[in-house]
Design a protein around this motif. Structure first.
Motif, mmCIF file in Angstrom:
data_model
loop_
_atom_site.group_PDB
_atom_site.id
_atom_site.type_symbol
_atom_site.label_atom_id
_atom_site.label_comp_id
_atom_site.label_asym_id
_atom_site.label_seq_id
_atom_site.Cartn_x
_atom_site.Cartn_y
_atom_site.Cartn_z
ATOM 1 N N GLU A 420 23.118 -146.046 -112.882
ATOM 2 C CA GLU A 420 23.390 -144.777 -113.592
ATOM 3 C C GLU A 420 24.822 -144.314 -113.369
ATOM 4 O O GLU A 420 25.495 -143.850 -114.298
ATOM 5 C CB GLU A 420 22.411 -143.705 -113.107
ATOM 6 N N CYS A 421 25.297 -144.423 -112.143
ATOM 7 C CA CYS A 421 26.641 -143.953 -111.781
ATOM 8 C C CYS A 421 27.495 -145.179 -111.453
ATOM 9 O O CYS A 421 27.324 -145.791 -110.397
ATOM 10 C CB CYS A 421 26.580 -143.015 -110.576
ATOM 11 N N LYS A 430 27.405 -136.558 -110.680
ATOM 12 C CA LYS A 430 25.955 -136.345 -110.556
ATOM 13 C C LYS A 430 25.651 -135.293 -109.495
ATOM 14 O O LYS A 430 24.844 -134.382 -109.720
ATOM 15 C CB LYS A 430 25.268 -137.668 -110.201
#
Length: 468
Positions: A420-421, A430
């Protein structure tokens, strides 16, 4: 009969008072002072009861309006009548005195003397009435000063002092005029002097009261001196200094604002340090700048094109303008950026370019712009406050991505988070925007400090709070 004095122009009236004649005289002057005071106090009451601020004075507005009705329907009209009556009545006394002095027949001279004294008694009754009205007006003025529109206390004080001065003048007039009577009028004189003595006691009280109101304004200004001096010291210390410790400058400014927050915020005084992070208010209420926002601002480039900017500061004219084309967070950062210019830089006009992504990156890398951006960062996201809130959310001074910490994102794995990151910045974003973690819900760091997610992510990295 001579035309009414009240209908004359101010210039004509001043000519009459200064013409060296007995009319209009000191009694009319005292009434005139009372009239001015009455209208000033009525004006302050109108300002207080104005629809846009009436709610601020709901505790006293009914009583104030009652006072205004008394002023407009009784006190002021009566003073106007006495203003004219004193001039006419004292003229009768003077004319009889002149006739007395010119009369050769002793019997007629005595008759004229007695007539002049009877007219003088009427003339003495006029300043007694004026004094009574000004006494009442002074008491109203003091109440209006204490309870009415705070920004109009200059008018309230002039109204109070004017009424007290008129009262003092009436006392002097009456004491002078009773000297014209002899022992055969002792009882009359005794009665008048008794009334004047009572007025004198009231005057002494009211005079002290008027002086106390001046002291209040003096004390309020003196209370602001540490704030004014503190701002001046900070500017003298840091402006134009090439070896700037910008974060120290910001801390000194914030400490000064916090210490004097009761002067800067008249109501809803901040009770925690995050509530003072208002660059717009500090520009307006501490540095004296006019601050406004508008849809677009542009400046001409060297090539003749108009370049849109996020904000601009005009130091000679004490003006800051911020474009509202961007998010509230970007506007706030721009305001803090311009506050930095106001403190740090001597250039008369400076502007902040539009962020390339509206989230913290600037095209301009001029040193003054870098300084102003750093100032904004330190101002809106103070080191200790960020560290404190970060630890409160994550129960750690450093957030390191590992299997244990990843699991607290709803049972996810490290690989899930890394997919995701993609990098440190993505992970910092985030954390900056996070509103729940380890089964707890909270306000995200970016929202808590009212900055963009990008700005907060950069700040977390600068403070080395995140390890990816």
């Amino acid at each position: 009969m001579e035309s009414e004095l009240i209908k004359k122009t101010v210039e004509d009236l001043m000519e009459k008072f200064g013409a060296g004649n007995h009319k209009p005289g000191s009694g009319s002057a005292a009434a005139f002072q009372g009239m001015i005071s009455a209208k000033l106090i009525s004006t302050v009451i109108s300002l207080t009861a104005d629809e846009k601020r009436r709610h601020l004075y709901s505790h006293c507005v009914i009583e104030l309006l009652d006072f205004q009705e008394q002023i407009e329907r009784r006190i002021y009209p009566t003073l106007v009548d006495l203003f004219q009556f004193d001039s006419e009545q004292f003229d009768k006394t003077i004319k009889l005195r002149i006739a007395r002095n010119e009369e050769k027949d002793e019997a007629t001279k005595n008759q004229l003397r007695r007539q002049a004294l009877e007219e003088l008694k009427i003339a003495i009754a006029i300043p007694l009435q004026i004094a009574s009205l000004c006494n009442e007006l002074a008491e109203i003025s003091a109440y209006v000063f204490d309870n009415g529109f705070k920004s109009a206390r200059g008018d309230s004080q002039v109204g109070l002092s004017g009424a007290v001065s008129a009262l003092a003048g009436c006392i002097a007039i009456i004491r002078l005029n009773v000297l014209s009577f002899d022992s055969d009028e002792f009882e009359y004189c005794k009665s008048v002097v008794s009334k004047v003595d009572d007025l004198d006691k009231e005057y002494q009280i009211l005079n002290k009261l008027a002086n106390s109101k001046i002291k209040i304004l003096q004390a309020e200004f003196e209370e602001k001196i540490p704030l004014f001096q503190g701002v001046n010291d900070i500017i003298n210390k840091y402006r134009g200094n090439i070896d700037l410790n910008i974060e120290q400058c910001v801390r000194e400014l914030q400490n000064l604002v916090w210490t004097n927050r009761h002067l800067i915020w008249k109501k809803n005084i901040p009770n925690n340090e995050l509530q003072i992070l208002r660059p717009d208010l500090i520009l307006k209420r501490v540095l004296g700048y006019d601050y406004f926002s508008s849809t677009r601002f542009g400046i001409p480039s060297k090539e003749g094109e108009v370049i849109e900017v996020a904000g601009i500061i005009d130091q000679p004219n004490k003006l800051v303008a911020v474009s509202n084309s961007f998010s509230p967070e970007v506007q706030k950062f721009t305001a803090a950026h311009e506050l930095g210019h106001a403190i740090l830089h001597e250039q008369p006009i400076l502007h902040r370019d539009i962020p390339t992504d509206c989230a913290g990156k600037r095209k301009t890398r001029d040193k003054t712009e870098v300084h102003a951006d750093k100032f904004a960062t330190f101002f809106l996201m103070p080191t200790k406050s960020i560290q404190k809130e970060f630890e409160k959310i994550f129960s750690s001074k450093l957030f390191e991505l590992n299997e244990n910490s990843a699991f607290k994102f709803g049972g996810r794995s490290t690989n899930d988070i890394r997919r995701e990151c993609k990098n440190l910045r993505g992970f910092s974003r985030k954390l900056a925007a996070l509103e729940s973690f380890d089964n707890k819900e909270f306000t995200s760091l970016s929202n808590k400090f009212n900055v963009s997610t990008e700005a907060m992510a950069i700040r977390l990295e600068e403070l080395q709070l995140v390890r990816y």
